[in-house]
Design a protein around this motif. Sequence first.
Motif, PDB file in Angstrom:
ATOM      1  N   GLU A  97       0.884  -0.776   0.019  1.00  0.00           N
ATOM      2  CA  GLU A  97       0.228   0.208  -0.026  1.00  0.00           C
ATOM      3  C   GLU A  97       0.408   1.395   0.230  1.00  0.00           C
ATOM      4  O   GLU A  97       0.276   2.125  -1.080  1.00  0.00           O
ATOM      5  CB  GLU A  97      -1.037  -0.126   1.189  1.00  0.00           C
ATOM      6  N   ALA A  98       1.929   1.376   0.824  1.00  0.00           N
ATOM      7  CA  ALA A  98       2.504   2.131   0.727  1.00  0.00           C
ATOM      8  C   ALA A  98       3.784   2.518  -0.486  1.00  0.00           C
ATOM      9  O   ALA A  98       3.573   3.738  -0.055  1.00  0.00           O
ATOM     10  CB  ALA A  98       3.729   1.851   1.940  1.00  0.00           C
ATOM     11  N   LEU A  99       3.789   1.635  -1.029  1.00  0.00           N
ATOM     12  CA  LEU A  99       4.742   1.829  -2.289  1.00  0.00           C
ATOM     13  C   LEU A  99       4.097   1.906  -3.376  1.00  0.00           C
ATOM     14  O   LEU A  99       4.494   3.504  -4.160  1.00  0.00           O
ATOM     15  CB  LEU A  99       5.306   0.464  -3.010  1.00  0.00           C
ATOM     16  N   ALA A 100       2.255   1.287  -3.840  1.00  0.00           N
ATOM     17  CA  ALA A 100       2.002   1.941  -4.246  1.00  0.00           C
ATOM     18  C   ALA A 100       1.300   3.759  -4.469  1.00  0.00           C
ATOM     19  O   ALA A 100       1.503   4.525  -5.504  1.00  0.00           O
ATOM     20  CB  ALA A 100       1.084   1.587  -4.636  1.00  0.00           C
ATOM     21  N   GLN A 101       1.871   3.679  -3.111  1.00  0.00           N
ATOM     22  CA  GLN A 101       1.277   4.988  -3.315  1.00  0.00           C
ATOM     23  C   GLN A 101       2.489   6.101  -4.319  1.00  0.00           C
ATOM     24  O   GLN A 101       1.357   7.201  -3.891  1.00  0.00           O
ATOM     25  CB  GLN A 101       0.453   5.829  -1.447  1.00  0.00           C
ATOM     26  N   LEU A 102       3.665   5.915  -2.780  1.00  0.00           N
ATOM     27  CA  LEU A 102       4.461   6.751  -3.657  1.00  0.00           C
ATOM     28  C   LEU A 102       4.965   6.376  -4.879  1.00  0.00           C
ATOM     29  O   LEU A 102       4.815   7.511  -5.073  1.00  0.00           O
ATOM     30  CB  LEU A 102       6.094   5.679  -2.722  1.00  0.00           C
ATOM     31  N   LEU A 103       4.899   5.612  -5.283  1.00  0.00           N
ATOM     32  CA  LEU A 103       4.794   5.174  -6.817  1.00  0.00           C
ATOM     33  C   LEU A 103       3.466   6.376  -7.586  1.00  0.00           C
ATOM     34  O   LEU A 103       3.867   7.283  -8.643  1.00  0.00           O
ATOM     35  CB  LEU A 103       4.661   3.931  -7.452  1.00  0.00           C
ATOM     36  N   ASP A 104       2.481   6.232  -7.148  1.00  0.00           N
ATOM     37  CA  ASP A 104       1.944   7.045  -7.688  1.00  0.00           C
ATOM     38  C   ASP A 104       2.177   8.325  -7.960  1.00  0.00           C
ATOM     39  O   ASP A 104       1.676   9.531  -8.576  1.00  0.00           O
ATOM     40  CB  ASP A 104       0.017   6.978  -6.474  1.00  0.00           C
ATOM     41  N   GLU A 105       2.102   9.008  -6.624  1.00  0.00           N
ATOM     42  CA  GLU A 105       2.688  10.291  -6.091  1.00  0.00           C
ATOM     43  C   GLU A 105       3.947  10.965  -6.864  1.00  0.00           C
ATOM     44  O   GLU A 105       3.830  11.601  -7.650  1.00  0.00           O
ATOM     45  CB  GLU A 105       3.357  10.774  -4.289  1.00  0.00           C
ATOM     46  N   CYS A 106       4.837  10.312  -7.320  1.00  0.00           N
ATOM     47  CA  CYS A 106       6.158  10.463  -8.128  1.00  0.00           C
ATOM     48  C   CYS A 106       5.503  10.350  -9.691  1.00  0.00           C
ATOM     49  O   CYS A 106       6.066  11.288 -10.048  1.00  0.00           O
ATOM     50  CB  CYS A 106       7.303   9.704  -7.828  1.00  0.00           C
ATOM     51  N   LEU A 107       4.884   9.142  -9.816  1.00  0.00           N
ATOM     52  CA  LEU A 107       4.730   9.765 -11.347  1.00  0.00           C
ATOM     53  C   LEU A 107       3.906  11.134 -11.632  1.00  0.00           C
ATOM     54  O   LEU A 107       3.590  11.560 -12.884  1.00  0.00           O
ATOM     55  CB  LEU A 107       3.386   8.132 -11.699  1.00  0.00           C
ATOM     56  N   ALA A 108       2.871  11.355 -11.001  1.00  0.00           N
ATOM     57  CA  ALA A 108       1.822  12.720 -11.084  1.00  0.00           C
ATOM     58  C   ALA A 108       3.025  13.871 -10.598  1.00  0.00           C
ATOM     59  O   ALA A 108       3.258  14.761 -11.784  1.00  0.00           O
ATOM     60  CB  ALA A 108       1.487  12.810  -9.415  1.00  0.00           C
ATOM     61  N   ALA A 109       3.984  13.974  -9.821  1.00  0.00           N
ATOM     62  CA  ALA A 109       4.918  15.502  -9.632  1.00  0.00           C
ATOM     63  C   ALA A 109       5.642  14.681 -10.784  1.00  0.00           C
ATOM     64  O   ALA A 109       6.389  16.174 -11.610  1.00  0.00           O
ATOM     65  CB  ALA A 109       5.889  14.250  -8.709  1.00  0.00           C
ATOM     66  N   ASN A 110       6.359  13.692 -11.577  1.00  0.00           N
ATOM     67  CA  ASN A 110       7.539  14.016 -12.404  1.00  0.00           C
ATOM     68  C   ASN A 110       6.088  14.038 -14.131  1.00  0.00           C
ATOM     69  O   ASN A 110       6.900  14.580 -15.123  1.00  0.00           O
ATOM     70  CB  ASN A 110       7.642  12.634 -12.981  1.00  0.00           C
ATOM     71  N   GLY A 111       4.852  14.064 -14.117  1.00  0.00           N
ATOM     72  CA  GLY A 111       4.107  14.106 -15.852  1.00  0.00           C
ATOM     73  C   GLY A 111       4.456  13.107 -16.361  1.00  0.00           C
ATOM     74  O   GLY A 111       4.705  11.973 -16.285  1.00  0.00           O
ATOM     75  N   THR A 112       5.222  13.780 -17.987  1.00  0.00           N
ATOM     76  CA  THR A 112       5.649  12.792 -18.881  1.00  0.00           C
ATOM     77  C   THR A 112       7.013  13.097 -19.244  1.00  0.00           C
ATOM     78  O   THR A 112       7.213  12.938 -20.357  1.00  0.00           O
ATOM     79  CB  THR A 112       4.382  13.504 -20.379  1.00  0.00           C
ATOM     80  N   ASP A 113       7.821  13.646 -18.244  1.00  0.00           N
ATOM     81  CA  ASP A 113       8.878  14.583 -19.048  1.00  0.00           C
ATOM     82  C   ASP A 113       9.971  12.975 -18.374  1.00  0.00           C
ATOM     83  O   ASP A 113       9.656  12.199 -18.185  1.00  0.00           O
ATOM     84  CB  ASP A 113       9.435  14.876 -17.180  1.00  0.00           C
ATOM     85  N   SER A 114      11.359  13.083 -19.428  1.00  0.00           N
ATOM     86  CA  SER A 114      11.857  12.382 -19.277  1.00  0.00           C
ATOM     87  C   SER A 114      12.487  11.136 -17.966  1.00  0.00           C
ATOM     88  O   SER A 114      12.815  12.759 -17.192  1.00  0.00           O
ATOM     89  CB  SER A 114      13.134  12.322 -19.813  1.00  0.00           C
ATOM     90  N   ILE A 115      12.126  10.344 -17.924  1.00  0.00           N
ATOM     91  CA  ILE A 115      13.130   9.688 -16.701  1.00  0.00           C
ATOM     92  C   ILE A 115      13.660   8.557 -16.356  1.00  0.00           C
ATOM     93  O   ILE A 115      12.551   7.813 -17.088  1.00  0.00           O
ATOM     94  CB  ILE A 115      12.570  10.492 -14.972  1.00  0.00           C
ATOM     95  N   THR A 116      14.603   8.487 -16.719  1.00  0.00           N
ATOM     96  CA  THR A 116      14.688   6.996 -15.683  1.00  0.00           C
ATOM     97  C   THR A 116      13.859   5.870 -14.951  1.00  0.00           C
ATOM     98  O   THR A 116      13.937   6.942 -13.783  1.00  0.00           O
ATOM     99  CB  THR A 116      16.422   6.427 -16.114  1.00  0.00           C
ATOM    100  N   TYR A 117      14.232   4.370 -15.106  1.00  0.00           N
ATOM    101  CA  TYR A 117      13.431   3.902 -14.141  1.00  0.00           C
ATOM    102  C   TYR A 117      13.939   3.987 -12.875  1.00  0.00           C
ATOM    103  O   TYR A 117      13.467   4.647 -11.537  1.00  0.00           O
ATOM    104  CB  TYR A 117      13.211   2.269 -15.101  1.00  0.00           C
ATOM    105  N   PHE A 118      15.141   3.883 -12.323  1.00  0.00           N
ATOM    106  CA  PHE A 118      16.186   3.585 -11.102  1.00  0.00           C
ATOM    107  C   PHE A 118      15.445   5.490 -11.125  1.00  0.00           C
ATOM    108  O   PHE A 118      16.218   5.014  -9.623  1.00  0.00           O
ATOM    109  CB  PHE A 118      17.228   3.442 -11.833  1.00  0.00           C
ATOM    110  N   GLU A 119      15.975   6.411 -11.599  1.00  0.00           N
ATOM    111  CA  GLU A 119      15.844   7.836 -11.330  1.00  0.00           C
ATOM    112  C   GLU A 119      14.532   8.460 -10.040  1.00  0.00           C
ATOM    113  O   GLU A 119      14.365   7.871  -8.690  1.00  0.00           O
ATOM    114  CB  GLU A 119      15.873   8.917 -12.019  1.00  0.00           C
TER     115      GLU A 119
END
Length: 423
Positions: A97-119
């Motif tokens: 649950e915590a991981l999915a929430q964090l990933l959602d947040e990071c996806l929203a903050a990043n938008g469609t900008d280029s970024i690697t998986y590890f970054e």
Amino acid sequence: MSNTRSDALLARMMQFHPKIIDLTLDRVWRLLAALDHPERKLSPVIHIAGTNGKGSTQAMIRAGLEADGARVHAYTSPHLARFHERIRLAGTLISEEALAQLLDECLAANGTDSITYFEITTCAALLAFARTPSDYTLLEVGLGGRLDATNVVDQPALTVITPISLDHQQFLGETLPEIAAEKAGIIKRGVPCVVGPQEEAALEVIEARAACLGAPLLVYGQHWHVGVEGGRLIYQDENGLLDLPMPNLPGPHQVQNAGMALAALRALGHGNGAEAAVTQAHWPARMQRLRNGPLVEALPQGTLWLDGGHNPAAGNAIAATLAQMNVGRIWLICGMLNTKDVAGFMRPLQDVAQHLYAVSIPGEAATLSAQQTADAARSAGIDASESPDVLTALQAIAAKDPGAHVLICGSLYLAGHILRENG
């Protein structure tokens, strides 16, 4: 293997950049700013770089700190069976649950900008660490150091550089000094750095970088010493001598890893955790004995081991460990990636290998074929044949040598597949 929401989010994160590895910090700084700079809100950071031994050393430092009462975050990569292994919050693997929430947040903050998986996943880990109270944060470098996504903390409490050898030359440079310069990029102004055993060419680079930044060094062979006497681990520095049990992680190379962990603990004022560091650390796929599951059942009278080492230094460490275990010649099942020095990994195993069964690594685009791995083994002086998969190889070994000692090796990705499929 069940698919979770985090699996789906992680799959999306693979789509934001055409390369898996593209070393720069620009994209990381952009996303961290959008997340309100979690890297500035971490508990004291211990940052670990090097070619071999990073994970084991981190595991020992964590065991020592926790035994001395500290709450410890830990970040490591790659994972073996599940991504959640990369993020440990105050001693506990992150929840789904915590991981999915964090990933959602990071996806929203990043938008469609280029970024690697590890970054982007490193940014998610830093966000988790910033929000959960702890006493220390352990960050293991993913690749290199200078331009690694973890290298965003201005003033860590301590840095650690484990032994450096040739690996990932396509990203870090063709020579040992070039690679050492990338690893030494984690050294920060005025911050102490524990340095493990190094070849002189690498040590010169580290010492020059530290001198430029006024970073005090704690160097193996100069400021601290570690060895084995009478079946005990003996560590000594200016604070005195420690007489400890041998590390619970198998292999003579773990003595050096223990030395680095002990030097780090003493530098941090947590010497009370010294014995726990060497006796309570756990790190899978490092000469790990497999004791149950369908693969073990295929070899009911023998023993089955798993190791994820994949470069020449790891080949030497595996050979030394097998010699110390005194099990005679061992059967190998090996799968490797096409980005590795395959002959360099296999050459040290020539004297300990009975026969090698080569396999491809399921689901990995960069895998060598079984034929390529078998050819490389033969060129390194190892009798080899091909097998369609690990289970088939084990069944063939059991038919020829029921009490065989078998090691599955060559790649962390193969090790992860084994841990998932073998339960």
